[in-house]
Structure formats: C-alpha cells, structure tokens
Design a protein around this motif. Structure first.
Motif, PDB file in Angstrom:
ATOM      1  N   HIS A  98      -5.046  -5.088   4.735  1.00 48.43           N
ATOM      2  CA  HIS A  98      -5.338  -6.119   3.737  1.00 48.43           C
ATOM      3  C   HIS A  98      -4.593  -5.917   2.426  1.00 48.43           C
ATOM      4  N   VAL A  99      -4.083  -4.703   2.193  1.00 48.16           N
ATOM      5  CA  VAL A  99      -3.557  -4.336   0.878  1.00 48.16           C
ATOM      6  C   VAL A  99      -2.130  -3.834   1.009  1.00 48.16           C
ATOM      7  N   PRO A 100      -1.184  -4.337   0.181  1.00 52.07           N
ATOM      8  CA  PRO A 100       0.185  -3.806   0.209  1.00 52.07           C
ATOM      9  C   PRO A 100       0.207  -2.317  -0.116  1.00 52.07           C
ATOM     10  N   ALA A 101       1.169  -1.615   0.467  1.00 57.46           N
ATOM     11  CA  ALA A 101       1.241  -0.162   0.308  1.00 57.46           C
ATOM     12  C   ALA A 101       1.319   0.255  -1.158  1.00 57.46           C
ATOM     13  N   ALA A 102       1.988  -0.526  -1.998  1.00 54.73           N
ATOM     14  CA  ALA A 102       2.149  -0.163  -3.407  1.00 54.73           C
ATOM     15  C   ALA A 102       0.829  -0.144  -4.161  1.00 54.73           C
ATOM     16  N   ARG A 103      -0.179  -0.844  -3.627  1.00 53.35           N
ATOM     17  CA  ARG A 103      -1.468  -0.908  -4.325  1.00 53.35           C
ATOM     18  C   ARG A 103      -2.487   0.093  -3.794  1.00 53.35           C
ATOM     19  N   LEU A 104      -2.126   0.857  -2.782  1.00 52.79           N
ATOM     20  CA  LEU A 104      -3.074   1.809  -2.198  1.00 52.79           C
ATOM     21  C   LEU A 104      -3.432   2.934  -3.159  1.00 52.79           C
ATOM     22  N   THR A 105      -2.603   3.152  -4.189  1.00 53.10           N
ATOM     23  CA  THR A 105      -2.897   4.201  -5.161  1.00 53.10           C
ATOM     24  C   THR A 105      -4.193   3.923  -5.919  1.00 53.10           C
TER      25      THR A 105
END
Length: 286
Positions: A98-105
């Motif tokens: 559901h979430v782009p990799a860049a926002r996983l932080t």
C-alpha cells in the motif's frame, strides 16, 4: 528445600492472559490475525522473521514473549529485562502493498506515536518520543528511556514484509534497570502496570494508526501522522548532536521532521541538514 520460579512466582508480575488477548484483538477484517505468547525466547523479531520466511505466519501475526533474553535495538544494541516485567512483542506487516518504498521510513515513527499516545492514556504517564525510536517518561524529574522500536525488512515467498518489534519496561524497579539512566512505567508513577490492558491499548493504537497511514498511501501529512509525531516529540526545538559513522557529527537545533521521517537539524550558520535514522549512531543533547 528448593522452589521453582514459575509463571506465578512473582504475584506483582502475573502472566499475560492469552485467550483474553486473542478475544479482544483478533476481529474479522481487523489488522491482527494471530496472537501467540511464549514464555521465553531470544528475540521476538528474529523468531517472527524466521516464521515469515518459512511461510508459517501471515500479515497481522503478533508474537509476544514473557521474557526476552537477546532483544535487539538499533545497530545491534541489546534489550533485556526480568520475566514478565515488560511488554516485548513483534508484529508482521506488509506495508509495501500500500505504501511506496520511500515512505516506509515512517513506520518506526508511526509505532512510536501509537505506543506513546496509547500509554499516555492507559498508564496515565506523559510518554514522549526521542527521534528516531526511543520512548521516554519522566522519572524523578528527568526524561528516561523506557521503550524502543526496531523495524526489520524480511524477504519471504509473499514478496517481502516488515517485522516491527516493540520493547517496553513496565514494572522494572530501580535495582533492575539495565543502565542507571533507564526508566519504566512503574518508576514514572503510572496509574496502572497491568500488562494486559496496556498491551491491548498499544496494539489497538498501532492498528488504528497503521490503517490510517496505509489508506493514505503512506502520506504522513494526509494521515495526520506528521502532526501527531511533532506533538509527541521530545527532540524538536532542542539543540542536538548527531554522531555519524566515522567520527563525524552534525550539531544544531532540531527544527523539523521532513516528509521522509528524517530529522532536520539547523546549524548555527543557518544551513539545514536532514539526517536519516540509518545514517547516525547516536542522537544526543548538544
């Protein structure tokens, strides 16, 4: 005559009620799908990651240990406490669907907000967050760490997952602290150190924030997560020193958390430097 130290050997630290926890937390269409409690293990994060790689657990699995002997924090730091003195648990999530990799932080920061807000209500303490992943309470007039968060990516047959681990000191007494500067909910004069309702509160809060964040595509601003983190932060507005690998450091005032969850430090010359959790060794008061 010898006596064995069983699950009820310390009446101030009763075991968790597994059946009641399952009844309270596992719901149709809810985030949590399975919940298990083990008496003792090295690391709930390591165990849950192994189970995910072997295909034995799915998204929403929760693993709790009454005692954790080799708990891990950032950069391999250890976390241990007496049996049934805290909450030591890990959950398996699949945010990349559901979430782009860049926002996983933002996921560890989300867990911090969920835990801090839940415990402020359920335990009656002023729980705050030290960036990036420490939970603090005030003990004898000073802020002390009583909890930590560790997120680890796991490659498995279903395309990858994140194991999110949370460790919280609940009933540790002063003589049991791993280091003199640590804290616990008991030492912070919490109105309750009953681990069952505290765990339910944290897991419900985590499910609420995680659902809101994933439904917003990982946009921390749209999910209200960015504002909530700033409200809980004990770091923003203070002078800090970020110790970097190789002996370097960045000094200045912590002025913001950016869209990627990085801490923005304003130096005395006016420049602003964002630092990521993965890029620092320690963050200390300057």
């Amino acid at each position: 005559m010898t006596t064995s130290r069983g699950r009820w050997s310390d009446l101030d630290r009763p075991p968790l009620g597994v059946r009641a926890l399952r009844d309270a937390l596992i719901r149709p269409a809810g985030l949590w799908t399975a919940l298990d409690v083990v008496e003792v293990t090295g690391s709930t994060n390591a165990d849950l990651a192994d189970a995910a790689r072997a295909g034995r657990v799915g998204a929403g699995a929760v693993l709790i240990a009454e005692e954790q002997t080799s708990g891990r924090g950032r950069l391999g730091r250890t976390w241990s406490a007496p049996a049934r003195s805290g909450l030591f648990f890990s959950v398996l999530l699949r945010p990349e669907r559901h979430v782009p990799a860049a926002r996983l932080t933002w996921l560890p920061l989300l867990a911090g907000v969920a835990a801090a807000t839940a415990l402020s209500r359920a335990a009656g303490v002023d729980a705050v967050l030290k960036w990036p992943n420490d939970l603090l309470v005030r003990v004898a007039g000073e802020e002390r760490k009583f909890g930590g968060i560790l997120a680890e990516r796991v490659a498995d047959a279903d395309g990858g997952a994140v194991v999110l681990g949370i460790g919280l000191n609940v009933s540790l007494r002063a003589e049991e602290l791993p280091v003199p500067g640590a804290g616990s909910l008991l030492l912070a004069d919490a109105v309750s150190t009953d681990r069952d309702p505290l765990l339910r509160a944290v897991l419900r809060s985590l499910a609420e924030w995680y659902t809101r964040w994933t439904e917003a595509g990982g946009d921390a601003e749209a999910a209200g997560l960015h504002a909530a983190y700033e409200k809980c932060s004990a770091t923003l507005g203070r002078r800090v020193r970020a110790e970097l690998p190789g002996g370097g450091e960045t000094r200045g005032e912590a002025v913001a958390v950016d869209d990627e969850g990085r801490l923005v430090i304003a130096a005395d010359d006016g420049t602003r430097q964002p630092v990521a959790a993965a890029d620092i060794i320690h963050l200390r008061a300057a």
